[in-house]
Structure formats: structure tokens, C-alpha cells
Design a protein around this motif. Structure first.
Motif, PDB file in Angstrom:
ATOM      1  N   GLY A   2       2.579   6.907   8.247  1.00 55.48           N
ATOM      2  CA  GLY A   2       3.288   7.635   7.196  1.00 55.48           C
ATOM      3  C   GLY A   2       4.408   8.440   7.793  1.00 55.48           C
ATOM      4  N   THR A   3       4.995   9.322   7.002  1.00 59.83           N
ATOM      5  CA  THR A   3       6.084  10.174   7.468  1.00 59.83           C
ATOM      6  C   THR A   3       5.873  11.595   6.959  1.00 59.83           C
ATOM      7  OG1 THR A   3       7.432   9.593   5.541  1.00 59.83           O
ATOM      8  CG2 THR A   3       7.773   8.298   7.552  1.00 59.83           C
ATOM      9  N   ALA A   4       6.446  12.523   7.680  1.00 63.51           N
ATOM     10  CA  ALA A   4       6.429  13.936   7.282  1.00 63.51           C
ATOM     11  C   ALA A   4       7.867  14.411   7.178  1.00 63.51           C
ATOM     12  CB  ALA A   4       5.659  14.766   8.290  1.00 63.51           C
TER      13      ALA A   4
ATOM     14  N   PHE B 111       9.766  12.437   9.860  1.00 64.33           N
ATOM     15  CA  PHE B 111       9.091  12.349  11.157  1.00 64.33           C
ATOM     16  C   PHE B 111       7.952  11.340  11.035  1.00 64.33           C
ATOM     17  CE2 PHE B 111       5.906  13.752  14.256  1.00 64.33           C
ATOM     18  CZ  PHE B 111       6.680  13.801  15.403  1.00 64.33           C
ATOM     19  N   PRO B 112       7.951  10.264  11.864  1.00 64.27           N
ATOM     20  CA  PRO B 112       6.900   9.239  11.738  1.00 64.27           C
ATOM     21  C   PRO B 112       5.536   9.755  12.190  1.00 64.27           C
ATOM     22  CG  PRO B 112       8.297   8.779  13.637  1.00 64.27           C
ATOM     23  CD  PRO B 112       8.926   9.933  12.925  1.00 64.27           C
ATOM     24  N   LEU B 113       4.520   9.362  11.464  1.00 64.12           N
ATOM     25  CA  LEU B 113       3.144   9.761  11.774  1.00 64.12           C
ATOM     26  C   LEU B 113       2.272   8.524  11.937  1.00 64.12           C
ATOM     27  CD1 LEU B 113       2.761  12.528   9.046  1.00 64.12           C
ATOM     28  CD2 LEU B 113       3.312  12.902  11.461  1.00 64.12           C
ATOM     29  N   THR B 114       1.321   8.621  12.832  1.00 58.25           N
ATOM     30  CA  THR B 114       0.369   7.529  13.057  1.00 58.25           C
ATOM     31  C   THR B 114      -1.013   8.120  13.271  1.00 58.25           C
ATOM     32  OG1 THR B 114       2.061   6.144  14.104  1.00 58.25           O
ATOM     33  CG2 THR B 114      -0.234   5.531  14.482  1.00 58.25           C
ATOM     34  N   ALA B 115      -2.016   7.480  12.696  1.00 58.78           N
ATOM     35  CA  ALA B 115      -3.405   7.927  12.877  1.00 58.78           C
ATOM     36  C   ALA B 115      -4.251   6.750  13.350  1.00 58.78           C
ATOM     37  CB  ALA B 115      -3.971   8.500  11.586  1.00 58.78           C
ATOM     38  N   LYS B 116      -4.908   6.928  14.479  1.00 56.51           N
ATOM     39  CA  LYS B 116      -5.827   5.907  14.977  1.00 56.51           C
ATOM     40  C   LYS B 116      -7.144   5.966  14.207  1.00 56.51           C
ATOM     41  CE  LYS B 116      -4.069   5.922  19.726  1.00 56.51           C
ATOM     42  NZ  LYS B 116      -4.433   6.128  21.160  1.00 56.51           N
ATOM     43  N   GLY B 117      -7.935   4.929  14.391  1.00 54.38           N
ATOM     44  CA  GLY B 117      -9.238   4.918  13.742  1.00 54.38           C
ATOM     45  C   GLY B 117     -10.103   6.087  14.172  1.00 54.38           C
TER      46      GLY B 117
ATOM     47  N   ALA C  11      -6.192  12.511   7.873  1.00 52.35           N
ATOM     48  CA  ALA C  11      -5.687  12.714   9.227  1.00 52.35           C
ATOM     49  C   ALA C  11      -4.164  12.777   9.240  1.00 52.35           C
ATOM     50  CB  ALA C  11      -6.186  11.600  10.146  1.00 52.35           C
ATOM     51  N   LEU C  12      -3.502  11.931   8.434  1.00 51.27           N
ATOM     52  CA  LEU C  12      -2.041  11.958   8.362  1.00 51.27           C
ATOM     53  C   LEU C  12      -1.549  13.252   7.709  1.00 51.27           C
ATOM     54  CD1 LEU C  12      -1.068   8.289   7.389  1.00 51.27           C
ATOM     55  CD2 LEU C  12      -0.805   9.420   9.602  1.00 51.27           C
ATOM     56  N   ASP C  13      -2.260  13.739   6.709  1.00 54.23           N
ATOM     57  CA  ASP C  13      -1.862  14.988   6.064  1.00 54.23           C
ATOM     58  C   ASP C  13      -1.944  16.157   7.048  1.00 54.23           C
ATOM     59  OD1 ASP C  13      -1.403  13.696   3.676  1.00 54.23           O
ATOM     60  OD2 ASP C  13      -3.398  14.142   2.852  1.00 54.23           O
ATOM     61  N   GLU C  14      -2.961  16.165   7.866  1.00 51.71           N
ATOM     62  CA  GLU C  14      -3.088  17.226   8.868  1.00 51.71           C
ATOM     63  C   GLU C  14      -1.925  17.179   9.849  1.00 51.71           C
ATOM     64  OE1 GLU C  14      -6.836  16.902  10.757  1.00 51.71           O
ATOM     65  OE2 GLU C  14      -8.011  17.422   8.967  1.00 51.71           O
TER      66      GLU C  14
ATOM     67  N   LEU D  80       2.876   6.263   2.838  1.00 54.64           N
ATOM     68  CA  LEU D  80       1.642   5.824   3.500  1.00 54.64           C
ATOM     69  C   LEU D  80       1.516   4.313   3.536  1.00 54.64           C
ATOM     70  CD1 LEU D  80      -0.937   8.358   1.975  1.00 54.64           C
ATOM     71  CD2 LEU D  80       0.155   8.436   4.224  1.00 54.64           C
ATOM     72  N   SER D  81       0.990   3.814   4.642  1.00 55.37           N
ATOM     73  CA  SER D  81       0.646   2.390   4.771  1.00 55.37           C
ATOM     74  C   SER D  81      -0.575   2.289   5.672  1.00 55.37           C
ATOM     75  CB  SER D  81       1.809   1.586   5.358  1.00 55.37           C
ATOM     76  OG  SER D  81       2.094   2.012   6.687  1.00 55.37           O
ATOM     77  N   HIS D  82      -1.371   1.260   5.455  1.00 62.73           N
ATOM     78  CA  HIS D  82      -2.600   1.073   6.222  1.00 62.73           C
ATOM     79  C   HIS D  82      -2.615  -0.307   6.860  1.00 62.73           C
ATOM     80  CE1 HIS D  82      -3.587   4.309   3.360  1.00 62.73           C
ATOM     81  NE2 HIS D  82      -4.397   4.748   4.305  1.00 62.73           N
ATOM     82  N   THR D  83      -3.218  -0.388   8.039  1.00 63.47           N
ATOM     83  CA  THR D  83      -3.290  -1.645   8.774  1.00 63.47           C
ATOM     84  C   THR D  83      -4.602  -2.367   8.478  1.00 63.47           C
ATOM     85  OG1 THR D  83      -4.371  -0.700  10.728  1.00 63.47           O
ATOM     86  CG2 THR D  83      -1.958  -0.510  10.591  1.00 63.47           C
ATOM     87  N   LEU D  84      -4.772  -3.497   9.116  1.00 62.63           N
ATOM     88  CA  LEU D  84      -5.998  -4.279   8.939  1.00 62.63           C
ATOM     89  C   LEU D  84      -7.089  -3.914   9.951  1.00 62.63           C
ATOM     90  CD1 LEU D  84      -4.506  -7.843   8.265  1.00 62.63           C
ATOM     91  CD2 LEU D  84      -5.455  -6.221   6.598  1.00 62.63           C
ATOM     92  N   TRP D  85      -6.807  -2.981  10.844  1.00 63.05           N
ATOM     93  CA  TRP D  85      -7.787  -2.652  11.879  1.00 63.05           C
ATOM     94  C   TRP D  85      -9.096  -2.094  11.336  1.00 63.05           C
ATOM     95  CZ3 TRP D  85      -7.929  -4.633  16.446  1.00 63.05           C
ATOM     96  CH2 TRP D  85      -6.762  -5.045  17.070  1.00 63.05           C
TER      97      TRP D  85
END
Length: 217
Positions: free
Chosen positions: A50-52, A59-65, A121-124, A140-145
Motif C-alpha cells: 500500500g501507500t502512505a 510513501f510505499p508500504l510493504t508488510a510481510k506475512g 500492519a500496513l495501517d500501523e 491496498l493490494s494483496h499477494t498470493l503468498w
């Protein structure tokens, strides 16, 4: 000529269940180990993006599992431990460990499905990046992981179900002990009185080299 009737060999009748037990054992080991590896790998990958909005732009955001939920990784480790423990215990202990293995897989599936659409997690991270505690991630976007983690959990669940179904016919990790838990007695070795090294070895084993020959000679 008289007719000849074929009599089935006893070993042939027992070969079927033995082969089935070996196959189920191999499938359980492969499914459990592969499922745990897949689940652990999936939790280290990006599950959401997502982005902030900040002063300089987006600002690009990424959240791992593992940022979204720590349950799949923890249960994958529990599943691996249970997979090993299945072969170290017997009877009711094996049944309980097999159930734990199955529950670990089911827990991974549920946690990964619930985390697939989670944006907390992305909101934080958006709040931390913007300095505004009320900020949320956008785009927001979600992967297949997350669904890869689901597949890993399903493999662990399969391993647990197979262990529950066929575990009673599998061998234990060590065959040194009898079923009552007592060590098997060692056979006494013949001692040649003309060989000093045989006498010393017998003494080391706690045997009496001057006693009667166990072979009866």
C-alpha cells in the motif's frame, strides 16, 4: 496327473499391509516436512502492499506475512517438532502427537486465510511514516503468498491425519527397547582363554571369563 493347488505364502499375505505402512510413512514425512518449509517460506514474503501520504508525496508500504501474523510460522515449527516426535513415542503418546500435528496444520490454514486480507500492519506503518496516528494505508493490494501458506498448512494437516490413521503400524525411532520399555538382553560372547584381549573385553562387558561357555561347549 493330479492337480496342484497353490497355497498362498504367509509372507505374501503380510506384504500388503507392510507396503501400505511404508507408503503412508513416506507420504507423512514428505508432506509434513514440505508443508512446514512452505509455510515458513511464505511468512517471509510480502503479503500486502500500500501507500502512505506524507509531506513529500506517497510513501510505499510493504508488510510481510510475519508482520501480519506470527501464527503460521510458530505452528510450522510446532508441526516439525510433532512430526519428529511421532516416531519417538508409542501408543497413546503417538496418538496425541499426531493430533497436535494435524491441529498445527489446521491452525496455519485458518491464520493464513484470516491474514490474507488484513491491513492492520500496513495501517500501523502508514501512521508511523506520516506521523499521524489516525493515518491509514491507501492503494491496498494483496499477494498470493498467504495462500501458499495455506497450502503448506494443508500438507501438515494431511501428515497429521495420516499419522492418526496409520501411526499405530509404524516403527518407533529406536528398536533397542522392548515394548515394556526394558532394554533387550545382550547375548554373551564366547571367550577364548588363550586370547588376553578376549578376556579384557569380557571384563569390560561385565562378564565372567572364567565361567562356563554360553554355547555349552
Amino acid at each position: 496327473m493330479g492337480s496342484v493347488t497353490a497355497v498362498p505364502h504367509p509372507r505374501t499375505e503380510a506384504a500388503g499391509p507392510a507396503r501400505s505402512g511404508r507408503r503412508s510413512l513416506a507420504v507423512t514425512l514428505m508432506s509434513g516436512a514440505l508443508g512446514a518449509a512452505v509455510a515458513l517460506l511464505a511468512t517471509r514474503q510480502s503479503w500486502a502492499r500500500g501507500t502512505a501520504t506524507v509531506a513529500g508525496g506517497d510513501f510505499p508500504l510493504t508488510a510481510k506475512g510475519s508482520d501480519i501474523t506470527g501464527v503460521p510460522a510458530a505452528l510450522a515449527i510446532v508441526g516439525l517438532a510433532a512430526l519428529v516426535a511421532v516416531f519417538a513415542v508409542r501408543r497413546s503418546g503417538r496418538l496425541l502427537v499426531s493430533a497436535l500435528l494435524a491441529l498445527s496444520g489446521a491452525g496455519i490454514v485458518v491464520a493464513a486465510v484470516l491474514g490474507a486480507g488484513d491491513s492492520a500492519a500496513l495501517d500501523e506503518r502508514a501512521a508511523a511514516a506520516s506521523g499521524n496516528t489516525a493515518a491509514t494505508a491507501t492503494g491496498l493490494s494483496h499477494t498470493l503468498w498467504p495462500y501458499v501458506a495455506v497450502a503448506g498448512g494443508a500438507l501438515i494437516l494431511l501428515a497429521g491425519l495420516l499419522a492418526l490413521r496409520h501411526g499405530s503400524s509404524w516403527p518407533a525411532m529406536s528398536g533397542r527397547y522392548e515394548r515394556d520399555g526394558r532394554p533387550r538382553p545382550r547375548k554373551a560372547r564366547p571367550v577364548d582363554p588363550d586370547r588376553p584381549e578376549d578376556i579384557w573385553k569380557a571384563l569390560d562387558r561385565g562378564e565372567d571369563p572364567t565361567g562356563p561357555d554360553p554355547a555349552g561347549t
